[in-house]
Write a protein that holds these residues in place. Structure first.
Motif, PDB file in Angstrom:
ATOM      1  N   UNK A 255      -7.256  -8.695 -34.186  1.00  0.00           N
ATOM      2  CA  UNK A 255      -8.180  -9.829 -34.337  1.00  0.00           C
ATOM      3  C   UNK A 255      -9.271  -9.516 -35.353  1.00  0.00           C
ATOM      4  N   UNK A 256      -9.826  -8.333 -35.241  1.00  0.00           N
ATOM      5  CA  UNK A 256     -10.867  -7.928 -36.185  1.00  0.00           C
ATOM      6  C   UNK A 256     -10.281  -7.878 -37.599  1.00  0.00           C
TER       7      UNK A 256
ATOM      8  N   UNK B 275     -11.126 -15.776 -34.687  1.00  0.00           N
ATOM      9  CA  UNK B 275     -12.278 -14.922 -34.364  1.00  0.00           C
ATOM     10  C   UNK B 275     -13.487 -15.480 -35.111  1.00  0.00           C
ATOM     11  N   UNK B 276     -14.682 -15.115 -34.650  1.00  0.00           N
ATOM     12  CA  UNK B 276     -15.878 -15.633 -35.311  1.00  0.00           C
ATOM     13  C   UNK B 276     -15.957 -15.140 -36.754  1.00  0.00           C
ATOM     14  N   UNK B 277     -15.344 -14.010 -37.026  1.00  0.00           N
ATOM     15  CA  UNK B 277     -15.032 -13.594 -38.396  1.00  0.00           C
ATOM     16  C   UNK B 277     -14.072 -12.435 -38.296  1.00  0.00           C
ATOM     17  N   UNK B 278     -13.406 -12.128 -39.393  1.00  0.00           N
ATOM     18  CA  UNK B 278     -12.521 -10.969 -39.411  1.00  0.00           C
ATOM     19  C   UNK B 278     -12.561 -10.350 -40.800  1.00  0.00           C
TER      20      UNK B 278
ATOM     21  N   UNK C 241     -23.283 -16.048 -29.956  1.00  0.00           N
ATOM     22  CA  UNK C 241     -23.852 -14.698 -29.946  1.00  0.00           C
ATOM     23  C   UNK C 241     -24.715 -14.506 -31.194  1.00  0.00           C
TER      24      UNK C 241
ATOM     25  N   UNK D 104     -17.697  -7.801 -35.173  1.00  0.00           N
ATOM     26  CA  UNK D 104     -18.012  -9.102 -35.747  1.00  0.00           C
ATOM     27  C   UNK D 104     -17.202 -10.246 -35.145  1.00  0.00           C
ATOM     28  N   UNK D 105     -16.076  -9.945 -34.520  1.00  0.00           N
ATOM     29  CA  UNK D 105     -15.260 -11.041 -33.978  1.00  0.00           C
ATOM     30  C   UNK D 105     -16.041 -11.839 -32.936  1.00  0.00           C
ATOM     31  N   UNK D 106     -17.097 -11.246 -32.389  1.00  0.00           N
ATOM     32  CA  UNK D 106     -17.864 -11.921 -31.344  1.00  0.00           C
ATOM     33  C   UNK D 106     -19.161 -12.548 -31.859  1.00  0.00           C
ATOM     34  N   UNK D 107     -19.568 -12.207 -33.080  1.00  0.00           N
ATOM     35  CA  UNK D 107     -20.911 -12.569 -33.553  1.00  0.00           C
ATOM     36  C   UNK D 107     -20.913 -13.899 -34.288  1.00  0.00           C
ATOM     37  N   UNK D 108     -21.874 -14.764 -33.931  1.00  0.00           N
ATOM     38  CA  UNK D 108     -22.032 -16.025 -34.672  1.00  0.00           C
ATOM     39  C   UNK D 108     -23.059 -15.910 -35.790  1.00  0.00           C
TER      40      UNK D 108
END
Lengths: 468, 468
Positions: free
Chosen positions: A307-308, A314-317, B159, B178-182
């Motif tokens: 995912x990363x 994902x919120x970003x990758x 987040x 970063x996959x969790x960060x907005x």
């Protein structure tokens, strides 16, 4: 306090596996993997039927899976890549249910969003403790990163860790933690180290590949992206690796300090890290033992989840920050659509992997490929299978010249000004046909044997059975 | 390609925060934390009302929160620990909604199971890149482990990463990815390093605490658990740390190789790692700067999530393998129930943290405490608040003797045979009363001001308003 059970059979029984369920595998052991075959053999012995396999990739070493497809133990396959050993069987139209192809970013995205449910995940772990804290970084079958296995571990209903190197609890250097593990199975061997490091990571001596690689490196230099902070991915194919080697020289000559290289990591990329070309490596998969060793020892070489690496949800990758990727192709068309799923006769022998993920993310996506292979032309009017849409490809580099996607702004001009042999892709196609002759038109069947899902989960193409 | 926004206000606006929502914080910066106050002040300025704060702990430095409770900006609190600065206000019965107390294991469990929803998580990050790959391991406000923040990052709808040390992308040594960060917000300072390492981690010179510590170490030796593979947790209180120091000597004398120490980590535990007493440290929270430095440098000192530490609903967690834990108490009763939430007058000044999690998991849970404090007895017939049920406590160690829970099998016999002063807890209570006199009966109010949830989510006790 232990999750260790007597063997695979007990673990499967305790998980409550039933006919019709979906089981999953990761492919970090590559051609050396024993686990997919071992599990399928056991499930066959136990009398299971109608299972679906969701594997991040199915390699040549998994040819025995065909027997389980024939017998009905396995009736569905979802994967990001399929070697020809199983691909041939699928392309002959012998599996009722179409194979679902995803991408390395799309697979974890679908698992995390609940669009692709896994009942039982089987995780080959080169080292694990008795509670399932596990890693691929060391052990007799060390494979390095377990990047593709995280989504399975985190979201499968049940998780079985299979290891040939049981270590004392707790394993401090775990990659996947015990919070996800249901059972641990200790076996003699999970893989053949010689097969884990694929032969594709050897440097090429083929003069055509070297010429293409030289062009590719010069394309990157002329593109304007090669400056401090540069980020990069390349595959493990001969021309791709050679391009990395030329790029290293360029970066050292010009004292360019890149930021990161990512993706599947080879020893060549480790060399670039150690030479100061990059600050860090983001590693979703190790292609050779030098990469495995580096991941285990160098804190700047970091394991990342799939995912990363590349998830579109994902919120970003990492693909989103990628400057340049060098990718291969089995076929490309005049719209720059790329096929990496099927060969010239329409047989499945590959898959997207991270191809379309990185092409979509990178500012500069370069395809490197010889203009003809085995007297077949690289370029056609329409690829047999769209793996990666042409809108995400910027440049095609062949030994006979370089084609730039017309949507690429002033890139063609920059390359021309740098003295590179820029040609229209339709001209390159003509050259290819002059060399190879016009190939026999592809005569595929009518039966849908596979669906190709793009990274966002939408179906981008259909693969039909090949002519028999 | 950046999630960096102009400031906290823009991040909050982009997250779509609305009145009535729940926001979350972690407490790794402890008394040095600036972020909770900074965010609440900003939300107050922006005119928000009726917010609920879910914080892993609320320290003395968060006294300003009282102003936001008074004004109605914040109307709900959920936490695992509450210092007296805010605790006094709650105990005066001035917040309408009862505070929800959880444990360090129960909080991530409830977040992960969807029983405790977070709308926007604010994560104080001592180092972060512009995409939100972040860590507490280094930076001017380094706090070490971010263990408690993982569940928030993984499960909150939005987040926001708040950092005072923006580093180049990608941060290879990320803890939260970063996959969790907005959004990422850069501020001058997220905390005061002097407050991050709490003064509670200094070694005691108090002779009573040293006597208790000596007894505790001897209890562990006599219990039979102190052998190769020993696992251990201790708190950061004076007697607990001194006990660790005595234990270290015992382990070295007897050449005992423990497996792991876990929990909140101090420099004393790092010393034990480096002296070979333990193979690894599993660190959910660093109590001092020596622990922070070790976590950043020593691969055998590993950051773990709060779920991995202690979740009762994870497939397993580290508390499950724990041999011995040393814990404190403000009050204990003759059934061995322990209160760490309220003081002798019924005012809130603490909370479970990992107290009941580790007591439940450990084979040997030891309470260390002086028999009287400020002329008040430690032992009563019924604690004012059950933080940790007596069924999970094995031994109470005081300077006047050692009480063993009658459910503890032959433990009392072992301790007696080792020459330790074992006494009935009711006798110890009498001694306490002889010293301190009979305390004024506790006259609490009728109003429910807090609910204490046990680690499994069930309510274990109610805290009522204190006498005013």
């Amino acid at each position: 306090m232990s999750k260790l059970v007597s063997g695979l059979r007990e673990a499967v029984q305790l998980c409550g596996l039933r006919d019709g369920m979906t089981i999953s595998f990761h492919h970090h052991l590559r051609n050396g993997d024993f686990v997919l075959n071992m599990v399928c053999d056991e499930l066959s012995d136990m009398g299971f039927k109608d299972l679906t396999i969701n594997a991040s990739a199915i390699h040549e070493g998994h040819g025995r899976l065909v027997e389980h497809l024939k017998s009905g133990v396995v009736t569905g396959i979802e994967t990001n890549y399929m070697g020809s050993a199983v691909g041939r069987y699928i392309s002959e139209g012998r599996l009722k249910k179409p194979v679902i192809f995803r991408t390395h970013g799309g697979r974890p995205s679908d698992i995390e969003r609940g669009k692709s449910h896994i009942d039982v995940a089987f995780i080959a772990a080169p080292s694990s403790d008795c509670m399932g804290n596990c890693t691929g970084k060391f052990g007799p079958s060390a494979c390095g990163s377990l990047g593709y296995a995280f989504a399975d571990a985190e979201h499968a209903d049940r998780v079985i860790i299979i290891t040939d190197n049981l270590v004392p609890y707790p394993l401090a250097g775990f990659s996947i933690s015990e919070v996800h593990a249901d059972y641990v199975v200790s076996v003699d061997s999970i893989g053949d180290p010689a097969g884990i490091a694929s032969s594709t990571t050897r440097m090429t001596r083929d003069p055509i590949a070297l010429l293409i690689a030289d062009y590719a490196a010069k394309v990157i230099r002329a593109s304007g992206y090669l400056k401090d902070g540069f980020s990069f991915q390349t595959g493990a194919g001969g021309a791709s690796l050679a391009a990395a080697s030329f790029l290293k020289r360029l970066m050292q000559e010009q004292n360019i300090k890149g930021s990161y290289a990512m993706g599947g990591i080879t020893g060549y990329i480790v060399d670039m890290l150690e030479a100061g070309c990059f600050e860090t490596l983001a590693d979703v998969q190790c292609f050779d033992l030098r990469a495995v060793e580096s991941l285990n020892k160098n804190p700047r070489h970091r394991e990342v989840t799939a995912s990363h690496y590349a998830s579109p949800t994902a919120k970003s990758s990492l693909v989103g920050g990628l400057d340049t990727v060098i990718l291969g192709a089995t076929e490309i068309d005049t719209q720059f659509n790329v096929n990496v799923h099927t060969d010239s006769r329409g047989y499945i022998m590959g898959g997207s992997g991270g191809h379309s993920d990185t092409a979509a993310g990178a500012k500069l996506a370069i395809i490197v490929a010889p203009l003809t292979r085995a007297r077949l032309p690289l370029i056609s009017d329409r690829v047999n299978c769209i793996s990666t849409p042409g809108s995400t490809i910027d440049v095609l580099v062949t030994q006979f010249g370089i084609a730039v996607n017309p949507s690429g702004g002033d890139l063609a001009l920059r390359l021309s000004e740098a003295g590179l042999p820029v040609r229209d892709i339709r001209d390159l196609k003509k050259t290819a046909l002059e060399i190879s002759g016009v190939p026999k038109p592809f005569a595929g069947g009518d039966r849908e044997v596979a669906r190709v899902l793009y990274r966002d989960g939408t179906q981008i193409d259909t693969i039909r059975n090949a002519a028999v």
